[in-house]
Design a protein around this motif. Structure first.
Motif, PDB file in Angstrom:
ATOM      1  N   UNK A 103       0.954  -1.384  -0.076  1.00  0.00           N
ATOM      2  CA  UNK A 103      -0.003  -0.095  -0.101  1.00  0.00           C
ATOM      3  C   UNK A 103       0.984   1.320  -0.080  1.00  0.00           C
ATOM      4  N   UNK A 104       0.849   2.028  -0.959  1.00  0.00           N
ATOM      5  CA  UNK A 104       1.638   3.304  -1.181  1.00  0.00           C
ATOM      6  C   UNK A 104       0.676   4.567  -1.618  1.00  0.00           C
ATOM      7  N   UNK A 139       4.435  -6.213   7.462  1.00  0.00           N
ATOM      8  CA  UNK A 139       5.783  -6.486   7.561  1.00  0.00           C
ATOM      9  C   UNK A 139       6.728  -5.421   7.809  1.00  0.00           C
ATOM     10  N   UNK A 140       7.692  -5.515   8.737  1.00  0.00           N
ATOM     11  CA  UNK A 140       8.565  -4.579   9.031  1.00  0.00           C
ATOM     12  C   UNK A 140       9.630  -4.448   8.114  1.00  0.00           C
ATOM     13  N   UNK A 141       9.885  -3.253   7.558  1.00  0.00           N
ATOM     14  CA  UNK A 141      10.766  -2.990   6.569  1.00  0.00           C
ATOM     15  C   UNK A 141      12.164  -3.006   6.861  1.00  0.00           C
ATOM     16  N   UNK A 142      12.306  -2.774   8.325  1.00  0.00           N
ATOM     17  CA  UNK A 142      13.802  -2.516   8.993  1.00  0.00           C
ATOM     18  C   UNK A 142      14.543  -3.812   8.624  1.00  0.00           C
ATOM     19  N   UNK A 143      13.988  -5.008   8.446  1.00  0.00           N
ATOM     20  CA  UNK A 143      14.347  -6.185   8.178  1.00  0.00           C
ATOM     21  C   UNK A 143      14.945  -6.446   6.928  1.00  0.00           C
ATOM     22  N   UNK A 164       8.176   3.184  13.530  1.00  0.00           N
ATOM     23  CA  UNK A 164       8.315   2.237  14.449  1.00  0.00           C
ATOM     24  C   UNK A 164       7.826   0.762  14.184  1.00  0.00           C
ATOM     25  N   UNK A 165       6.655   0.767  13.550  1.00  0.00           N
ATOM     26  CA  UNK A 165       6.243  -0.565  12.971  1.00  0.00           C
ATOM     27  C   UNK A 165       6.931  -1.016  11.698  1.00  0.00           C
ATOM     28  N   UNK A 166       7.691  -0.142  10.853  1.00  0.00           N
ATOM     29  CA  UNK A 166       8.388  -0.564   9.734  1.00  0.00           C
ATOM     30  C   UNK A 166       7.852  -0.072   8.578  1.00  0.00           C
ATOM     31  N   UNK A 167       7.083   0.793   8.576  1.00  0.00           N
ATOM     32  CA  UNK A 167       6.496   1.337   7.296  1.00  0.00           C
ATOM     33  C   UNK A 167       7.304   2.374   6.825  1.00  0.00           C
ATOM     34  N   UNK A 168       7.403   2.855   5.649  1.00  0.00           N
ATOM     35  CA  UNK A 168       7.940   3.718   5.145  1.00  0.00           C
ATOM     36  C   UNK A 168       7.505   5.153   5.097  1.00  0.00           C
ATOM     37  N   UNK A 169       8.029   6.248   5.560  1.00  0.00           N
ATOM     38  CA  UNK A 169       7.349   7.504   5.623  1.00  0.00           C
ATOM     39  C   UNK A 169       8.298   8.728   5.365  1.00  0.00           C
ATOM     40  N   UNK A 208       4.282   7.521   1.804  1.00  0.00           N
ATOM     41  CA  UNK A 208       4.011   6.503   2.702  1.00  0.00           C
ATOM     42  C   UNK A 208       3.962   5.142   1.974  1.00  0.00           C
ATOM     43  N   UNK A 209       4.492   4.044   2.425  1.00  0.00           N
ATOM     44  CA  UNK A 209       4.264   2.734   1.994  1.00  0.00           C
ATOM     45  C   UNK A 209       4.304   1.939   3.098  1.00  0.00           C
TER      46      UNK A 209
END
Length: 75
Positions: free
Chosen positions: A7-8, A34-38, A50-55, A68-69
């Motif tokens: 979702x973007x 999905x936590x994008x940090x990983x 903090x939840x791993x989304x892109x902003x 945002x993604x």
């Protein structure tokens, strides 16, 4: 199972970002965020929530547009 959904949007308002993510997860319990940090390079981590989304924010990220993604994984 194992499929991914991205979702973007080009905004940072809660109504179109976090609220949509929360609503989607509530309505579709077979998905998890999905936590994008990983899966992203550490130099991008300042753009992740903090939840791993892109902003991104124009005033914080070299005049980038607001973006945002969030990526979901189906269980």
């Amino acid at each position: 199972p194992g499929g991914r959904l991205l979702y973007a949007v080009c905004t940072f308002t809660a109504a179109e970002t976090d609220d949509v993510v929360s609503g989607f997860l509530a309505a579709h319990p077979q998905f998890r965020l999905e936590n994008l940090h990983e899966s992203t390079s550490p130099h991008l981590h300042d753009m992740l929530t903090g939840t791993g989304a892109l902003r991104t924010f124009p005033h914080r990220h070299d005049d980038m547009d607001a973006f945002f993604a969030a990526r979901f994984i189906k269980a």
